[in-house]
Motif scaffolding. Structure first.
Motif, PDB file in Angstrom:
ATOM      1  N   GLU A 135       0.835  -1.203   0.000  1.00  0.00           N
ATOM      2  CA  GLU A 135       0.000   0.000   0.000  1.00  0.00           C
ATOM      3  C   GLU A 135       0.873   1.257   0.000  1.00  0.00           C
ATOM      4  OE1 GLU A 135      -3.140   2.339   2.943  1.00  0.00           O
ATOM      5  OE2 GLU A 135      -2.715   0.209   3.299  1.00  0.00           O
ATOM      6  N   THR A 136       1.923   1.242   0.822  1.00  0.00           N
ATOM      7  CA  THR A 136       2.826   2.389   0.910  1.00  0.00           C
ATOM      8  C   THR A 136       3.567   2.596  -0.399  1.00  0.00           C
ATOM      9  OG1 THR A 136       3.125   1.911   3.273  1.00  0.00           O
ATOM     10  CG2 THR A 136       4.693   3.434   2.253  1.00  0.00           C
ATOM     11  N   ASP A 137       4.060   1.510  -0.972  1.00  0.00           N
ATOM     12  CA  ASP A 137       4.779   1.596  -2.244  1.00  0.00           C
ATOM     13  C   ASP A 137       3.867   2.142  -3.339  1.00  0.00           C
ATOM     14  OD1 ASP A 137       7.159   1.007  -3.913  1.00  0.00           O
ATOM     15  OD2 ASP A 137       5.812  -0.427  -4.875  1.00  0.00           O
ATOM     16  N   LYS A 138       2.616   1.733  -3.319  1.00  0.00           N
ATOM     17  CA  LYS A 138       1.656   2.208  -4.323  1.00  0.00           C
ATOM     18  C   LYS A 138       1.459   3.718  -4.214  1.00  0.00           C
ATOM     19  CE  LYS A 138      -2.967   1.185  -6.152  1.00  0.00           C
ATOM     20  NZ  LYS A 138      -4.197   0.359  -5.963  1.00  0.00           N
ATOM     21  N   LEU A 139       1.489   4.232  -2.992  1.00  0.00           N
ATOM     22  CA  LEU A 139       1.331   5.675  -2.790  1.00  0.00           C
ATOM     23  C   LEU A 139       2.492   6.455  -3.412  1.00  0.00           C
ATOM     24  CD1 LEU A 139       0.122   5.843   0.934  1.00  0.00           C
ATOM     25  CD2 LEU A 139      -1.265   6.033  -1.132  1.00  0.00           C
ATOM     26  N   THR A 140       3.688   5.867  -3.391  1.00  0.00           N
ATOM     27  CA  THR A 140       4.858   6.563  -3.941  1.00  0.00           C
ATOM     28  C   THR A 140       4.809   6.673  -5.460  1.00  0.00           C
ATOM     29  OG1 THR A 140       6.288   4.605  -4.242  1.00  0.00           O
ATOM     30  CG2 THR A 140       6.254   5.625  -2.046  1.00  0.00           C
ATOM     31  N   LEU A 141       3.904   5.936  -6.089  1.00  0.00           N
ATOM     32  CA  LEU A 141       3.830   5.911  -7.552  1.00  0.00           C
ATOM     33  C   LEU A 141       2.681   6.752  -8.102  1.00  0.00           C
ATOM     34  CD1 LEU A 141       4.487   2.093  -8.061  1.00  0.00           C
ATOM     35  CD2 LEU A 141       6.153   3.955  -8.188  1.00  0.00           C
ATOM     36  N   LEU A 142       1.973   7.464  -7.228  1.00  0.00           N
ATOM     37  CA  LEU A 142       0.850   8.285  -7.664  1.00  0.00           C
ATOM     38  C   LEU A 142       1.308   9.433  -8.561  1.00  0.00           C
ATOM     39  CD1 LEU A 142      -1.149   8.638  -4.316  1.00  0.00           C
ATOM     40  CD2 LEU A 142      -1.876   7.353  -6.340  1.00  0.00           C
ATOM     41  N   GLU A 143       0.407   9.892  -9.423  1.00  0.00           N
ATOM     42  CA  GLU A 143       0.671  11.096 -10.201  1.00  0.00           C
ATOM     43  C   GLU A 143       0.811  12.280  -9.246  1.00  0.00           C
ATOM     44  OE1 GLU A 143       1.217  11.345 -13.467  1.00  0.00           O
ATOM     45  OE2 GLU A 143       1.041   9.161 -13.641  1.00  0.00           O
ATOM     46  N   VAL A 144       1.575  13.262  -9.639  1.00  0.00           N
ATOM     47  CA  VAL A 144       2.012  14.297  -8.710  1.00  0.00           C
ATOM     48  C   VAL A 144       0.876  15.008  -7.983  1.00  0.00           C
ATOM     49  CG1 VAL A 144       2.205  16.031 -10.568  1.00  0.00           C
ATOM     50  CG2 VAL A 144       3.461  16.327  -8.427  1.00  0.00           C
ATOM     51  N   ASP A 145      -0.185  15.400  -8.680  1.00  0.00           N
ATOM     52  CA  ASP A 145      -1.262  16.140  -8.019  1.00  0.00           C
ATOM     53  C   ASP A 145      -1.974  15.284  -6.977  1.00  0.00           C
ATOM     54  OD1 ASP A 145      -0.811  18.520  -9.367  1.00  0.00           O
ATOM     55  OD2 ASP A 145      -2.109  17.963 -11.047  1.00  0.00           O
ATOM     56  N   ASP A 146      -2.187  14.001  -7.293  1.00  0.00           N
ATOM     57  CA  ASP A 146      -2.786  13.087  -6.322  1.00  0.00           C
ATOM     58  C   ASP A 146      -1.825  12.840  -5.163  1.00  0.00           C
ATOM     59  OD1 ASP A 146      -5.124  12.794  -7.793  1.00  0.00           O
ATOM     60  OD2 ASP A 146      -4.311  11.135  -8.974  1.00  0.00           O
ATOM     61  N   PHE A 147      -0.553  12.753  -5.488  1.00  0.00           N
ATOM     62  CA  PHE A 147       0.465  12.500  -4.469  1.00  0.00           C
ATOM     63  C   PHE A 147       0.509  13.628  -3.449  1.00  0.00           C
ATOM     64  CE2 PHE A 147       4.948  12.625  -3.017  1.00  0.00           C
ATOM     65  CZ  PHE A 147       5.011  11.368  -2.430  1.00  0.00           C
ATOM     66  N   LEU A 148       0.437  14.851  -3.914  1.00  0.00           N
ATOM     67  CA  LEU A 148       0.517  16.001  -3.015  1.00  0.00           C
ATOM     68  C   LEU A 148      -0.718  16.165  -2.140  1.00  0.00           C
ATOM     69  CD1 LEU A 148       2.196  18.584  -5.414  1.00  0.00           C
ATOM     70  CD2 LEU A 148       3.242  17.405  -3.472  1.00  0.00           C
TER      71      LEU A 148
END
Length: 268
Positions: A135-148
């Protein structure tokens, strides 16, 4: 991804980064950095090719903050994955997004560092830990706007529960589940002390004398170990140590370290 793949992903590779740690972060000269610098401004030693002009002289110049810092691979992840190789100098419009993403990514990579260790240590909840790693690794791969937009604090709460459970599991299993008696060990003389399983989470160990101490199964999450002397100490089975913590200590060839920690080159 395998355990080794995750570890490889958490190793610093400055060649694939754009000097994000030298730019995104706030610097304080009193903390061993080159100058007092606001977040978002490049360090005076950062060159146009994103390399440090004094990298080989950090110790001679007393730049302990630079020596100790470890982004755990967050820099190259933001540079090459989140922003797909575009740097903040060529895309000034999105530079602040890059800097904010780096700070968030560093937090997630630190969680992954701890979780991969917990995965190997705590077999009782191995499946639960593996799911949280993915789950954590998946979060690191989000597109930038979703990530922020991530609620990192909420995710950290889930991770911390796992880490606390693992710490208690390991220290109890080792028969050394001691409760932390105090948080401040500043300059304490703990030479040759038997400190197996001690909970040092968040403790101040600045300049502590830990020479020859047995620190097996001791938990060091968020412990401040700057200038602690661990010469001849046994940390081979200590848990939740980071490279950044060890980089700030004094040690020697007799210091035993966990296998995933690299012995600092400046040690005797």
């Amino acid at each position: 991804m395998t355990y080794d793949d995750y570890l490889k992903d958490l190793k610093v590779c400055c060649e694939k980064c754009f000097g994000l740690c030298c730019t995104a972060l706030y610097f304080s000269k009193s903390d061993g950095f080159p100058e007092n610098k606001e977040a978002g401004n490049p360090c005076i030693n950062l060159q146009k090719d994103f390399k440090c002009s004094v990298h080989k002289k950090l110790r001679d110049k007393g730049l302990k903050g630079c020596i100790a810092y470890d982004c755990l691979g967050a820099g190259q992840k933001v540079a090459q994955v989140t922003f797909k190789g575009v740097n903040w100098r060529s895309d000034k419009e999105n530079s602040n997004k890059m800097f904010d993403a780096f700070i968030l990514m560093r937090q997630l990579h630190e969680m992954l560092w701890y979780l991969t260790e917990a995965f190997l240590l705590n077999k009782d909840i191995k499946d639960e830990i593996e799911l949280l790693i993915k789950e954590t690794d998946k979060l690191t791969l989000l597109e930038v706007d979703d990530f922020l937009e991530l609620d990192v604090d909420s995710h950290r709460d889930k991770v911390n529960k796992i880490l606390k459970n693992t710490s208690e599991f390991i220290r109890t299993k080792a028969g050394t589940s001691k409760k932390k008696k105090k948080i401040d060990y500043f300059g304490a003389n703990l030479k040759n002390a038997k400190l197996r399983g001690v909970d040092f989470r968040g403790a101040c160990l600045i300049a502590a004398n830990l020479r020859g101490a047995d620190l097996s199964y001791a938990d060091f999450i968020a412990a401040d170990m700057r200038d602690a002397d661990i010469s001849g100490a046994n940390l081979g089975k200590s848990i939740f140590l980071t490279q950044a913590q060890i980089n700030t200590t004094k040690g020697d060839s007799n210091t035993k370290l966990p296998s995933r920690i690299t012995r600092p080159s400046h040690w005797r």
